[in-house]
Write a protein that holds these residues in place. Structure first.
Motif, short mmCIF file in Angstrom:
data_model
loop_
_atom_site.label_atom_id
_atom_site.label_comp_id
_atom_site.label_asym_id
_atom_site.label_seq_id
_atom_site.Cartn_x
_atom_site.Cartn_y
_atom_site.Cartn_z
N SER A 129 -88.90 -97.02 -4.82
CA SER A 129 -88.78 -95.87 -5.37
C SER A 129 -87.66 -94.94 -5.07
O SER A 129 -87.11 -95.21 -4.15
N THR A 149 -91.42 -90.96 -19.01
CA THR A 149 -92.65 -91.41 -19.17
C THR A 149 -92.72 -92.59 -18.40
O THR A 149 -91.80 -93.07 -17.92
N ASP A 150 -93.93 -93.15 -18.11
CA ASP A 150 -94.21 -94.21 -17.33
C ASP A 150 -93.36 -95.46 -18.16
O ASP A 150 -93.02 -96.50 -17.49
N SER A 154 -91.29 -98.15 -16.20
CA SER A 154 -91.37 -99.67 -16.09
C SER A 154 -90.15 -100.57 -16.54
O SER A 154 -90.00 -101.47 -15.90
N ILE A 165 -94.20 -102.99 -13.76
CA ILE A 165 -95.06 -101.94 -13.89
C ILE A 165 -94.34 -100.44 -13.04
O ILE A 165 -94.03 -100.87 -11.97
N ILE A 167 -93.95 -96.17 -12.39
CA ILE A 167 -94.48 -94.92 -12.43
C ILE A 167 -93.45 -93.77 -12.71
O ILE A 167 -92.75 -93.71 -11.86
N ARG A 169 -91.44 -90.42 -12.40
CA ARG A 169 -91.83 -89.11 -11.66
C ARG A 169 -90.26 -88.19 -12.02
O ARG A 169 -89.48 -88.74 -12.53
N VAL A 214 -88.55 -92.88 -10.27
CA VAL A 214 -89.56 -93.81 -10.70
C VAL A 214 -90.25 -94.30 -9.23
O VAL A 214 -89.46 -94.20 -8.10
N THR A 215 -91.36 -95.01 -9.12
CA THR A 215 -92.08 -95.84 -8.22
C THR A 215 -92.57 -97.01 -8.95
O THR A 215 -93.03 -97.11 -9.62
N CYS A 216 -91.76 -98.19 -8.33
CA CYS A 216 -91.94 -99.35 -8.96
C CYS A 216 -93.08 -100.21 -7.93
O CYS A 216 -92.77 -100.78 -6.95
N PRO A 219 -100.48 -101.70 -10.56
CA PRO A 219 -101.20 -100.45 -11.04
C PRO A 219 -102.39 -100.40 -9.85
O PRO A 219 -102.94 -101.35 -9.27
N PRO A 225 -103.20 -101.63 -17.14
CA PRO A 225 -102.02 -101.19 -18.05
C PRO A 225 -102.07 -101.84 -19.76
O PRO A 225 -102.18 -102.76 -19.55
#
Length: 579
Positions: A129, A149-150, A154, A165, A167, A169, A214-216, A219, A225
């Motif tokens: 991340s 956005t997510d 991604s 995937i 997330i 931030r 991001v945080t990779c 899920p 997802p």
């Protein structure tokens, strides 16, 4: 045609291997540019040559247009050369190249910068991340987080080769990095292989002074997802679900509107759901993960619906299921084919389809109405003929004639929908601008709203378009802060006043929203806190209204008179009062 000492510039087939050694040494000098996706591999596997959009050399020089070198275009037909300046490798070399102009004016060639568009993360590397940095034109920079956005996250994680995937931030300490902001927004669909494959918008304006991070990670929780792939807009496409570290499709056996409604709800779209079958948005290439999906329509996510076990199916990809969650209403506009958001071929929405507008009788006044409807406040102009290319599909409007004062294009005098005597060679294009070079978000991403039964366009009963119907908003907790957001979404900038108890009359359709609680800073009503759509304990006698650009009438000195009038209006009795 450019020549030097009787020879055309450009690499020869016999010297490409020697040049590769030079390229390798140059690339080795660049640190932290390794990514999980080779940025110079676009099209190589399917076409045999690079067909991406990198247009800068390793030294940072801009590439020249291939049309200036007709000999090469004739020598290498069907190898991606054309009226553009994107790097190519028509002779089959491993690294794309282009012609460029040296400071002395001499034309030369060089390999292109395959690190252009590279991604790195600054921060907590062991946890995969950190802040996102993008390499453009030889400089590392950030991405504004205003619209992050997510899906964007991604794509970053996929490009880095970390995970499928991500997330999204937002972090606010980018000033410490001392780097420019390269992108205003990424606008990814979620299935792209690299950030520069997205419909990104360049710009340095970052309203909230926060940048993307991001945080990779895989899920968490019970909801696998979802993403939509292959559609023209972000709210439509082939449905793909993530399971077992893979993206896969859903078979269309028993696929219907109830399933589409659940998909749209899980993805956060509030438009009208529609189910599509027989690979309407193209066939997928991965596994088929689900079959026999049977939702009731009220589930919050796909995992709560009845369905077969994972990967148990009797289908081919020709049966891939799709959905559209269409937020548009008839008469919505968009510009396509331009280099930026404020220019392009004009398209209008009608009964589920986008179509072009014929240029018969088109004037600058028409362009002014279009740009105002799209949220631009500056000068507008008519584009030259076919400047943005010919459209496809329907031609929906013709003989449009505006006075310049209309709020929307369909308010102008025009032909009936679909009636015309034109071809796509007559598709009209428009160029819009703002005094500040920024878009006023009059038509934001939330569901459309309108004001009804007021004495002017600046006041009325608030109605919102959800699930294919216009409906009202209950006045429980309705305040001036809510009114401010409604007026802002409609493009009004002055003071706003809330009205309750069906001040502008009772609506006739559904009551869509209740207990709306805005703080007054949101751009759309959709961003405010509220109950789920359709849940309320109200009657239409409680329909909320607003007055935009409100001016207090100080001449009325009788306290409480406004409340009395409102109360009597709500029961159908308006008093006659001499003031």
């Amino acid at each position: 045609m450019v020549r030097m000492q009787g020879q055309l510039l450009g690499p020869k087939k016999g010297e490409k291997e020697k040049k590769e050694d030079i390229v390798t040494s140059l690339q080795a000098q660049k640190h932290l540019l390794k990514t999980g996706y080779n940025l110079c591999s676009d099209g190589v596997a399917s076409l045999g040559h690079y067909n991406g959009t990198i247009s800068v050399t390793e030294s940072g020089a801009d590439c020249l247009n291939w049309s200036e070198f007709p000999d090469y275009m004739q020598q290498y037909p069907s190898r991606g050369l054309g009226n553009h300046n994107y790097c190519r490798n028509p002779e089959g070399g491993r690294t794309p190249w282009c012609f460029y102009r040296q400071p002395s004016g001499i034309i030369s060639w060089a390999h292109c910068d395959c690190s252009h568009g590279a991604i790195r993360l600054l921060g907590d590397q062991p946890n995969k991340s950190g802040g996102v940095q993008l390499y453009l034109h030889g400089v590392w920079g950030s991405v504004c987080a205003d619209h992050w956005t997510d899906w964007d996250a991604s794509v970053v994680c996929r490009q880095l080769g970390i995970s499928e995937i991500g997330i999204g931030r937002k972090i606010s300490d980018y000033g410490l990095w001392n780097t420019p902001v390269h992108l205003k927004s990424a606008n990814c669909r979620g299935d792209e292989n690299a950030l520069l494959h997205c419909s990104y918008s360049q710009g340095k304006d970052c309203r909230h002074r926060m940048v993307a991070a991001v945080t990779c990670s895989p899920p968490q929780g019970l909801k696998p997802p979802l993403r939509l792939v292959g559609g023209k807009d972000h709210f439509e496409g082939r449905v793909e679900v993530f399971f077992g570290s893979r993206w896969g499709t859903i078979c269309d056996d028993r696929w219907d509107e109830k399933d589409a409604e659940v998909i749209c709800r899980q993805l956060g779209f509030m438009g009208k759901p529609k189910a599509w079958v027989w690979a309407h948005y193209g066939q997928g290439s991965g596994p088929i993960l689900l079959d026999e999906v049977e939702c009731l329509g009220n589930e919050t996510s796909l995992d709560l619906c009845k369905k077969n076990e994972w990967e148990h199916h009797n289908c081919d990809h020709i049966e891939d299921a799709g959905v559209s969650c269409n937020p548009y209403v008839d008469g919505a506009l968009r510009l396509t084919g331009g280099k930026g958001p404020g220019e392009g071929r004009l398209e209008v929405f009608y009964k589920g389809d986008w179509g072009t507008v014929c240029d018969d009788g088109w004037t600058e006044l028409n362009a002014q109405v279009v740009c105002r409807q799209l949220g631009y406040s500056g000068p507008s102009s008519l584009a030259s003929k076919l400047e943005y290319g010919a459209g496809e599909g329907l031609i929906l409007l013709d003989d449009v004639s505006c006075t310049g004062k209309e709020r929307t294009l369909v308010d102008c005098t025009r032909s009936s929908w679909g009636q015309h005597d034109c071809s796509h060679s007559e598709d009209v294009g428009v160029q819009c601008s703002n005094d500040t070079n920024d878009i006023i978000e009059i038509l934001p991403t939330g569901p459309p709203i309108r004001l009804m039964d007021g004495e002017s366009t600046k006041e009325g009963r608030v109605e919102i378009f959800l699930n294919g119907d216009w409906g009202s908003v209950c006045d429980d907790g309705w305040t001036d802060k809510d009114a401010v957001v409604v007026c802002r979404q409609l493009g009004h900038r002055g003071p706003a006043k809330a009205r309750t108890m069906a001040y502008f009359g009772e609506g006739q359709g559904p009551i869509h929203l209740d207990n709306v609680d805005c703080n007054g800073t949101e751009n759309t009503l959709a961003e405010c806190r509220k109950q789920d759509s359709g849940i309320h304990n109200c009657w239409h006698s409680e329909d909320a209204g607003v007055i935009c650009d409100y001016a207090e009438k100080k001449s009325i000195g009788l306290k409480g008179i406004e409340f009395v009038i409102t109360l009597l209006r709500s029961i159908g009795q308006v008093p006659y009062i001499l003031l």
